[in-house]
Design an enzyme around this catalytic site. Structure first.
Site, mmCIF file in Angstrom:
data_model
loop_
_atom_site.group_PDB
_atom_site.id
_atom_site.type_symbol
_atom_site.label_atom_id
_atom_site.label_comp_id
_atom_site.label_asym_id
_atom_site.label_seq_id
_atom_site.Cartn_x
_atom_site.Cartn_y
_atom_site.Cartn_z
ATOM 1 N N ASP A 54 -46.609 -24.485 -15.220
ATOM 2 C CA ASP A 54 -47.131 -25.215 -14.070
ATOM 3 C C ASP A 54 -46.636 -24.534 -12.793
ATOM 4 O O ASP A 54 -45.785 -23.650 -12.830
ATOM 5 C CB ASP A 54 -46.708 -26.691 -14.083
ATOM 6 C CG ASP A 54 -45.212 -26.875 -14.318
ATOM 7 O OD1 ASP A 54 -44.435 -26.073 -13.763
ATOM 8 O OD2 ASP A 54 -44.823 -27.797 -15.048
ATOM 9 N N ASP A 56 -45.275 -25.489 -8.904
ATOM 10 C CA ASP A 56 -44.809 -26.486 -7.946
ATOM 11 C C ASP A 56 -44.885 -25.907 -6.541
ATOM 12 O O ASP A 56 -44.597 -24.719 -6.330
ATOM 13 C CB ASP A 56 -43.370 -26.900 -8.253
ATOM 14 C CG ASP A 56 -43.257 -27.619 -9.591
ATOM 15 O OD1 ASP A 56 -44.275 -28.166 -10.055
ATOM 16 O OD2 ASP A 56 -42.165 -27.622 -10.181
ATOM 17 N N ASP A 138 -31.078 -26.014 -8.524
ATOM 18 C CA ASP A 138 -30.016 -25.959 -9.519
ATOM 19 C C ASP A 138 -29.486 -24.551 -9.772
ATOM 20 O O ASP A 138 -28.280 -24.309 -9.696
ATOM 21 C CB ASP A 138 -30.484 -26.600 -10.836
ATOM 22 C CG ASP A 138 -31.862 -26.116 -11.293
ATOM 23 O OD1 ASP A 138 -32.395 -25.149 -10.723
ATOM 24 O OD2 ASP A 138 -32.401 -26.729 -12.251
#
Length: 406
Positions: A54, A56, A138
């Site tokens: 996907d 983002d 992260d």
């Protein structure tokens, strides 16, 4: 901090490898005067010549602005307010650039920012700059941006170097970042296994120290992560990272202790994960019930036999063993009731493969759960070299049914 910027001739990312839906969102934002980037794993995978699952988008437009800008937009989430921009068959998740975790959270209302007692971020809707957003992510390899305005790659965190070195490195202090969101420890193991990278030593040591913090993670998020682990296409490698870091214990407490009692028991688990990897590479869809029945199958068989030895009927033993294990696991990983029932049916139906006389086989084949049960039966027969004649019988019967249907 000045970012490292790779201009278009210096990298391999091309718009033709980005989904048309994501491109539409990027250009609409750009045309409205907004900053718009592909962010995170999509950029990482494109740079590694992998196909992202996907894309983002990160932007300086707020969620409310996005809702006004896109008629096909739906705002979701409380902890992180996001925009889902809906296209036929695809959702482009679009987030506003976020600011750092504030040192004094009292300056913000509960609707914008809040942490729990141990530092876990419970709500985070404080917006910031692209640099602040990148440094909030992260891992360095997930903090890369692709800028639709000039087709450049923007790196604020050293992710390009870590891609070359094949390292998963936490942005900031690992102890603090894992306290903010313990699920990041699982993500580190998943990325290392999926990409074939190493986890940087400071982050690895922090995971080993902080693994028990997973108990405070939302069990619904843990379920989502476990599905990703099982069906990422590299489940075997990810499992080995979970075992090395000790993350298996807080995720699957009773099951992991059972494995520790006899390391030979890992053979079944490894072979099931290899099978899942083959299914994933073949782009086959597998029901969640099968995903949870296979890896835990030998453990469930062990629990069932224990109950039978204590006097339970095979039917009651199967239901009680499987439901007892999976419902107990829900404290850490919230397995939906429907999936628990599916796993129970798969295990309970195994005895029906022993009955080959009369019309029973035909009736069994017409039931809704037959195929999932057969997948388990076929796999266990091959792994344990058992029920070979029965396997041949049911395989031939299924082939006959397919020929008649043709």
């Amino acid at each position: 901090m000045e970012p490292t910027i790779l201009k278009r001739p210096d990298h391999n990312v091309s718009r033709k490898n980005i989904s048309s839906a994501a491109i539409k969102v990027l250009y609409r934002l750009k045309d409205e005067g907004c900053t718009a980037y592909i962010a995170g794993g999509g950029v990482r995978d494109l740079l590694l010549n992998r196909n992202p699952k996907d894309f983002d988008v990160a932007t300086d437009a707020t969620p409310e602005q996005l809702r006004k800008m896109f008629k096909n937009c739906r705002l979701v989430g409380r902890r992180f307010r996001l925009a889902h921009i809906l296209f036929r068959g695809e959702i482009i998740e679009t987030a506003t650039f976020r600011a750092p975790v504030p040192e004094d959270e009292t300056i913000h209302s509960d609707n914008t920012f809040r942490t729990g007692e141990e530092g876990m971020v419970m709500r985070d809707n404080v917006f910031g700059t692209p640099e602040e957003d990148a440094l909030r992510r992260d891992f360095t390899v997930n903090a890369l941006f692709y800028n639709i305005a000039d087709f450049s790659i923007i790196d604020y965190a050293g992710g390009l170097d870590d891609l070359k070195k094949k390292i998963i490195r936490v942005i900031g202090d690992p102890d603090t970042r894992f306290a903010e969101d313990p699920v990041r420890m699982i993500r580190a193991a998943r990325f290392a296994g999926t990409l074939g990278f190493e986890i940087e030593k400071e982050a690895y040591d922090s995971i080993c120290r902080n693994k028990d913090k997973l108990a405070s993670a939302a069990s619904s998020r843990m379920y989502e992560e476990v599905q990703k682990l099982f069906f990422c296409g590299h489940a075997k490698a990810v499992f080995q990272w979970l075992e090395r870091t000790g993350l298996l214990h807080p995720m699957f407490h009773d099951f992991s202790h059972w494995l520790d009692e006899d390391k030979a028991r890992q053979g079944w688990v490894i072979q099931t994960l290899e099978q899942m990897d083959r299914w994933r590479k073949a782009n086959l869809r597998v029901h969640p019930g099968v995903l949870f029945a296979l890896p835990f199958g030998e453990y469930h068989e062990f629990l069932i036999q224990q109950l039978i030895d204590k006097g339970s009927s095979p039917h009651d033993a199967t239901r009680n063993a499987v439901q007892g294990h999976l419902r107990g696991m829900c404290e850490n990983v919230r397995v939906p009731k429907q999936v628990i029932y599916q796993v129970c049916d798969i295990m309970a139906n195994q005895s029906r493969f022993q009955k080959t006389q009369g019309k029973r086989p035909q009736r069994f084949m017409q039931t809704k759960g037959f195929l999932d049960a057969f997948l388990y039966f076929k796999f266990s027969a091959k792994v344990h070299n058992r029920n070979q004649e029965l396997l041949e019988f049911w395989t031939n019967l299924r082939q006959q049914k397919v020929k008649k249907a043709e």
